[in-house]
Design a protein around this motif. Structure first.
Motif, mmCIF file in Angstrom:
data_model
loop_
_atom_site.group_PDB
_atom_site.id
_atom_site.type_symbol
_atom_site.label_atom_id
_atom_site.label_comp_id
_atom_site.label_asym_id
_atom_site.label_seq_id
_atom_site.Cartn_x
_atom_site.Cartn_y
_atom_site.Cartn_z
ATOM 1 N N ALA A 83 13.825 -24.796 -2.842
ATOM 2 C CA ALA A 83 13.669 -25.835 -4.626
ATOM 3 C C ALA A 83 13.932 -24.025 -4.976
ATOM 4 N N GLU A 84 12.923 -22.975 -4.612
ATOM 5 C CA GLU A 84 13.766 -21.423 -5.194
ATOM 6 C C GLU A 84 15.048 -20.847 -5.279
ATOM 7 N N ALA A 85 15.383 -21.316 -4.094
ATOM 8 C CA ALA A 85 17.493 -20.826 -3.235
ATOM 9 C C ALA A 85 17.899 -21.498 -4.646
ATOM 10 N N ALA A 86 17.368 -23.073 -4.877
ATOM 11 C CA ALA A 86 18.675 -24.217 -5.104
ATOM 12 C C ALA A 86 17.856 -23.812 -7.184
ATOM 13 N N GLU A 87 17.545 -23.724 -7.058
ATOM 14 C CA GLU A 87 17.217 -22.942 -8.648
ATOM 15 C C GLU A 87 17.797 -21.598 -9.119
ATOM 16 N N LYS A 88 17.780 -20.561 -8.070
ATOM 17 C CA LYS A 88 18.195 -19.574 -8.614
ATOM 18 C C LYS A 88 19.733 -19.242 -8.112
ATOM 19 N N CYS A 89 19.987 -20.171 -7.646
ATOM 20 C CA CYS A 89 21.568 -20.732 -7.849
ATOM 21 C C CYS A 89 21.834 -21.342 -8.801
ATOM 22 N N ALA A 90 21.760 -22.084 -9.515
ATOM 23 C CA ALA A 90 21.547 -23.238 -10.930
ATOM 24 C C ALA A 90 22.344 -24.728 -9.705
ATOM 25 N N GLN A 91 21.945 -24.891 -8.004
ATOM 26 C CA GLN A 91 21.764 -26.172 -7.563
ATOM 27 C C GLN A 91 20.769 -27.318 -7.549
ATOM 28 N N TYR A 92 20.847 -28.206 -6.586
ATOM 29 C CA TYR A 92 19.574 -29.538 -6.740
ATOM 30 C C TYR A 92 18.886 -29.298 -5.256
ATOM 31 N N TYR A 93 18.055 -30.099 -5.649
ATOM 32 C CA TYR A 93 17.421 -29.947 -4.449
ATOM 33 C C TYR A 93 16.347 -30.818 -4.637
ATOM 34 N N GLN A 146 9.027 -36.762 -10.875
ATOM 35 C CA GLN A 146 8.734 -35.429 -11.049
ATOM 36 C C GLN A 146 9.393 -34.979 -9.502
ATOM 37 N N ALA A 147 8.681 -35.261 -8.562
ATOM 38 C CA ALA A 147 8.111 -35.239 -7.414
ATOM 39 C C ALA A 147 9.461 -35.335 -6.769
ATOM 40 N N SER A 148 9.279 -36.147 -6.963
ATOM 41 C CA SER A 148 10.698 -37.264 -6.115
ATOM 42 C C SER A 148 11.909 -36.756 -6.763
ATOM 43 N N LEU A 149 12.388 -36.401 -7.974
ATOM 44 C CA LEU A 149 13.610 -36.108 -8.072
ATOM 45 C C LEU A 149 14.217 -35.313 -9.344
ATOM 46 N N GLY A 150 12.852 -34.341 -9.667
ATOM 47 C CA GLY A 150 12.800 -33.257 -10.388
ATOM 48 C C GLY A 150 13.948 -32.583 -10.011
ATOM 49 N N GLY A 151 14.228 -32.567 -8.524
ATOM 50 C CA GLY A 151 15.432 -31.000 -8.398
ATOM 51 C C GLY A 151 16.502 -32.148 -8.290
ATOM 52 N N ILE A 152 17.127 -33.168 -8.652
ATOM 53 C CA ILE A 152 18.346 -33.838 -9.411
ATOM 54 C C ILE A 152 18.342 -33.673 -9.961
ATOM 55 N N ARG A 153 17.402 -34.148 -11.133
ATOM 56 C CA ARG A 153 17.734 -35.019 -12.337
ATOM 57 C C ARG A 153 18.811 -34.747 -13.280
ATOM 58 N N GLU A 154 19.471 -33.288 -13.322
ATOM 59 C CA GLU A 154 20.538 -33.058 -14.310
ATOM 60 C C GLU A 154 21.461 -32.739 -13.293
ATOM 61 N N ILE A 211 13.556 -19.531 8.292
ATOM 62 C CA ILE A 211 13.966 -20.483 6.708
ATOM 63 C C ILE A 211 14.584 -19.875 5.313
ATOM 64 N N SER A 212 13.214 -19.116 4.904
ATOM 65 C CA SER A 212 13.392 -17.649 3.793
ATOM 66 C C SER A 212 14.987 -17.444 3.588
ATOM 67 N N LEU A 213 14.948 -16.731 5.064
ATOM 68 C CA LEU A 213 16.111 -16.198 5.353
ATOM 69 C C LEU A 213 17.927 -16.931 5.231
ATOM 70 N N TYR A 214 18.161 -17.971 5.264
ATOM 71 C CA TYR A 214 18.733 -19.022 5.697
ATOM 72 C C TYR A 214 19.196 -19.534 4.564
ATOM 73 N N CYS A 215 18.050 -19.673 3.254
ATOM 74 C CA CYS A 215 17.924 -20.294 1.592
ATOM 75 C C CYS A 215 18.381 -19.126 0.606
ATOM 76 N N ASP A 216 18.202 -18.185 1.128
ATOM 77 C CA ASP A 216 18.289 -16.753 0.651
ATOM 78 C C ASP A 216 20.074 -15.978 0.484
#
Length: 256
Positions: A83-93, A146-154, A211-216
């Motif tokens: 979630a943090e990585a996707a939000e950092k680069c304005a993508q979706y999750y 929100q839990a299921s779709l919050g990351g793809i709502r936009e 996992i944190s390294l890949y996401c970053d």
């Protein structure tokens, strides 16, 4: 900006080379295994390095062309970094649970997203005219959606690329991507089947540091693609430092 750098030492320190117990291996991953130590398979990082680099280039190029990247990781240790990585680069999750038909039945998913947005508006305006019971029911629905779709709502449509942690757990997402011809970048551990993955990153998919390294790295590659996209659209890249990514993207879309 430039494609993110990483070293073999970083991968080693994050435990990327540790696979699963030798008894649990998948023969299709044999080509990426260096050997074993104390009953644990060790991945060949001399293969992981170029494959990870190629995967990052794919992410960057997808975003540079205006494409959307969907980050997928629903296992406990992947939920937050995804979630943090996707939000950092304005993508979706998607980090809660993969909903069947997320890609292949986007029309139905879109209706659920609209329902979430309507609930948000109703509750934000004070939920006038609703009883306490109705309001509580609506708040419960809001939390679930929100839990299921919050990351793809936009997201506004199916993505152009998937980035996945743990292909064994997210096999349904890969099947749907295959049906629609959507490329998949994924971390594949020694116990998994790489079938359906367009860009395999052989690596540990359990260790929190890995996992944190890949996401970053993927988030930074997406940001590099975004800066290339904005530069091509004639946007002042200096504005990226002063304004949030979302504002800069909106500006690019308006000017294009």
């Amino acid at each position: 900006m430039a494609l993110p750098d990483f070293s073999m030492r970083q991968l080693l320190e994050a435990g990327v080379h540790y696979g699963h117990q030798t008894a649990r291996w998948n023969p299709r991953m044999g080509q990426y295994i260096y050997g074993d130590r104390n009953g644990i398979h060790i991945l060949d990082l001399t293969q992981t390095v170029p494959l990870l680099d190629q995967a990052l280039k794919t992410v960057r190029d997808t975003v540079a062309k205006g494409g959307r990247v969907l980050f997928v990781g629903t296992k406990r240790q992947a939920q937050k970094p995804i979630a943090e990585a996707a939000e950092k680069c304005a993508q979706y999750y998607m980090n809660h649970r993969w909903l069947g038909g997320t890609l292949t039945n986007w029309k139905t998913i879109s209706q659920s997203i609209q329902r979430l947005k309507q609930i948000d508006e109703t509750l934000a305006s004070g939920a006038e005219g609703l009883t306490k019971k109705e309001r509580l029911g609506m708040e419960r629905d809001q939390a679930k959606l929100q839990a299921s779709l919050g990351g793809i709502r936009e997201m506004g449509g199916v993505p152009d690329l998937l980035f996945i942690i743990d292909v064994g757990k997210e096999d349904l997402a890969i099947l749907e991507a295959q049906k629609l011809g959507i490329p998949v970048v994924a971390v594949v551990d020694t116990n998994c089947n790489p079938k359906g993955v367009t860009h395999v990153i052989p690596g540990n998919d359990d260790a929190a540091r890995a996992i944190s390294l890949y996401c970053d790295l993927v988030a930074r590659a997406a940001l590099d693609g975004m800066s290339a996209q904005l530069g091509a659209a004639g946007v002042d890249l200096g504005a990226l430092e002063a304004a949030p990514v979302e504002e800069a993207v909106e500006e690019a879309v308006t000017e294009a």
